[in-house]
Design an enzyme around this catalytic site. Structure first.
Site, PDB file in Angstrom:
ATOM      1  N   GLU A 270       0.952  -1.209   0.020  1.00  0.00           N
ATOM      2  CA  GLU A 270      -0.077   0.026   0.205  1.00  0.00           C
ATOM      3  C   GLU A 270       0.739   1.233  -0.037  1.00  0.00           C
ATOM      4  OE1 GLU A 270      -3.054  -0.372   3.046  1.00  0.00           O
ATOM      5  OE2 GLU A 270      -4.065   1.535   2.583  1.00  0.00           O
ATOM      6  N   HIS A 291       8.118 -26.605   1.808  1.00  0.00           N
ATOM      7  CA  HIS A 291       7.292 -27.820   1.083  1.00  0.00           C
ATOM      8  C   HIS A 291       6.399 -27.327   0.074  1.00  0.00           C
ATOM      9  CE1 HIS A 291       9.275 -30.483   3.728  1.00  0.00           C
ATOM     10  NE2 HIS A 291       9.173 -29.587   4.538  1.00  0.00           N
ATOM     11  N   LYS A 402     -12.909   2.329  -1.644  1.00  0.00           N
ATOM     12  CA  LYS A 402     -13.734   2.515  -0.415  1.00  0.00           C
ATOM     13  C   LYS A 402     -15.019   3.352  -0.656  1.00  0.00           C
ATOM     14  CE  LYS A 402     -10.678   2.515   3.706  1.00  0.00           C
ATOM     15  NZ  LYS A 402     -10.170   3.460   4.586  1.00  0.00           N
TER      16      LYS A 402
HETATM   17  O1  PA5 Z   1      -3.097   1.942   5.785  1.00  0.00           O
HETATM   18  C1  PA5 Z   1      -4.225   2.634   5.674  1.00  0.00           C
HETATM   19  O2  PA5 Z   1      -4.555   3.668   5.278  1.00  0.00           O
HETATM   20  C2  PA5 Z   1      -5.462   1.621   5.167  1.00  0.00           C
HETATM   21  O3  PA5 Z   1      -4.797   0.497   5.260  1.00  0.00           O
HETATM   22  C3  PA5 Z   1      -6.351   1.923   6.417  1.00  0.00           C
HETATM   23  O4  PA5 Z   1      -5.631   1.605   7.681  1.00  0.00           O
HETATM   24  C4  PA5 Z   1      -7.640   1.086   6.224  1.00  0.00           C
HETATM   25  O5  PA5 Z   1      -8.453   1.159   5.072  1.00  0.00           O
HETATM   26  C5  PA5 Z   1      -8.625   1.335   6.964  1.00  0.00           C
HETATM   27  O6  PA5 Z   1      -8.979   2.646   7.641  1.00  0.00           O
HETATM   28  P1  PA5 Z   1      -9.885   3.483   8.531  1.00  0.00           P
HETATM   29  O7  PA5 Z   1      -8.894   3.128   9.856  1.00  0.00           O
HETATM   30  O8  PA5 Z   1     -10.184   4.793   8.100  1.00  0.00           O
HETATM   31  O9  PA5 Z   1     -10.990   2.764   8.892  1.00  0.00           O
END
Ligand code: PA5
Length: 427
Positions: A270, A291, A402
């Site tokens: 990410e 394995h 999202k």
């Molecule tokens: O690293 C990130 O920004 C994402 O993985 C968020 O943590 C994830 O989408 C969850 O978002 P939120 O904490 O706003 O619910």
């Protein structure tokens, strides 16, 4: 401890000379990172958490929950994986069980809720934005299940969220204990903050040692990859990606670090997957995946870096002697020695076939080492992002998904939903 030895002469590989040249860029990147930390800029602020995290506030928020049997975290991505990594690595048999509801698979949700002692479960709802559909939907389901079971959910819930948003409103309305998500700390960099540490506090882990491990790693950041393990890892992974190692297989040799590989995969993917660049993380577990996946790592396309992680010390278990001559080599040995032999055999097999492997060792799977490991991988990722000139701390592709999912359910952002409709109707 990071050993780059077998990444140097491999294919793809990087020479010592190239790393020395890259070190000039590391020095400049380090200055930018330090400036970002000094100004508490978005993202860089995560590397200040060893100084800024308020451990007393975390302990205070969970103190009202006496003797829980279980803690259920409702959150997703960066709002779950840090806590899950620590819980899976550190939990002992006497600790409250930690569960994570990070998916909206109805079958999984109903099975999990049916298996939990809801009257002795603490619910930890975590969302930085307070708007993530999966988290809010799951929480609505969980609180109704608690109400149906005659449990006052307001007595058993605490919230970790940003300064505004639905979760913040909910906490205020019901007077729930709450913890702030610190400013400038993206979800996947929040393991060492309120987000990652509250479950560890409920399970009774040593938060001071976690912080001390992270602080030691922070103090160790310098302007040279040859002096900083985190930068050695980040810079070498960056250089290898440019030479064709498009996949990074994270392979811990400890069951308790399996979730760490998942956490790493999110951090790496990410943060660095931008502008057509990045290195795809793969998750493996030693010795199990010797394995299965090892065949591909050793003999498949030459597009991989394998990261082998192990603790130097672990509780061990002797292997009983046997009446069979063919198994006499096992008798008098231990499972730990066998696992170490598997680790070394895998490393040797990769070296022998010229596949780059980086060895990362921690002292033990304990709080201090975990604090260091998580911090160092975050610093490695930030450095990689600087070297690649990508926007490490944003996640536009994740945000698009999202908004579109919310839009499809009628939750606003209809432009995005229309785009999804158009695309799916083409198929
Ligand atoms: O690293 C990130 O920004 C994402 O993985 C968020 O943590 C994830 O989408 C969850 O978002 P939120 O904490 O706003 O619910």
């Amino acid at each position: 401890y990071v050993d780059l030895g077998s990444a140097l002469g491999a294919t793809p590989g990087v020479s010592r000379d190239s790393l020395e040249r890259l070190d000039e860029q590391v020095a400049t990147a380090h200055e930018r990172i330090q400036a970002g930390r000094r100004n508490s800029q978005h993202g860089y602020a995560a590397l200040n958490l060893p100084e800024t995290v308020d451990l007393d506030a975390i302990r205070g928020a969970v103190a009202p929950f006496e003797d829980p049997a279980a803690v259920l975290t409702v959150g997703i991505g960066g709002s779950a994986l840090g806590a899950a990594t620590l819980a899976d690595a550190l939990a002992g048999p006497a600790d409250p069980d930690a569960y994570f509801l990070d998916n909206v698979d109805p079958e999984h949700v109903s099975r999990l809720l049916a298996s939990l002692p809801l009257d002795r479960t603490v619910v930890n709802v975590v969302s930085r934005s307070g708007t993530t559909a999966e988290t809010l939907a799951n929480f609505l389901v969980v609180r109704e299940a608690m109400a149906d079971a005659g449990v006052d959910w307001t007595e058993r819930t605490f919230v970790t969220t940003g300064e505004s948003g639905n979760l913040c409103d909910l906490a205020e309305q019901h007077d729930l204990p709450s913890l702030p998500v610190p400013d400038g700390v993206p979800g996947r960099f929040s393991a060492l903050s309120t987000v990652g540490l509250a479950v560890a506090a409920i399970q009774g882990h040593d938060l001071d040692a976690l912080r001390a491990g992270a602080a030691a790693a922070a103090d160790g950041l310098s302007g040279s990859l040859f002096e900083t393990p985190a930068y050695a890892y980040g810079a070498t992974a960056y250089a290898l990606t440019g030479r064709g190692a498009l996949t990074n297989a994270m392979m811990p040799y400890a069951e308790r670090l399996e979730t760490f590989a998942e956490w790493f995969a999110q951090l790496w993917a990410e943060s660095l997957g931008k502008d057509g660049l990045g290195q795809t993380p793969a998750r493996a577990l030693g010795a199990t995946d010797q394995h299965s996946q090892l065949q591909l790592y050793r003999a498949g396309p030459r597009d991989k870096l394998v990261t082998l992680v192990r603790p130097r010390d672990r509780p061990d278990f002797g292997i009983p002697a046997t009446e069979l001559d063919g198994l006499s080599y096992l008798g008098g040995s231990s499972l730990g020695e066998l696992l170490d032999a598997e680790f070394e055999a895998t490393e040797a097999s990769l070296v022998e076939s010229g596949v780059p492997a980086i060895r990362v060792e921690i002292d033990a799977v304990d709080e201090r080492s975990l604090g260091s490991l998580l911090y160092e991988m975050e610093a490695a990722c930030v450095l990689y992002g600087e070297l690649a000139s990508v926007s490490t701390f944003t996640q536009p592709a994740v945000e698009w998904g999202k908004r579109a999912a919310r839009g499809l359910l009628g939750g606003g952002d209809f432009e995005e939903a229309d785009a999804v409709d158009e695309r799916t109707s083409l198929v």
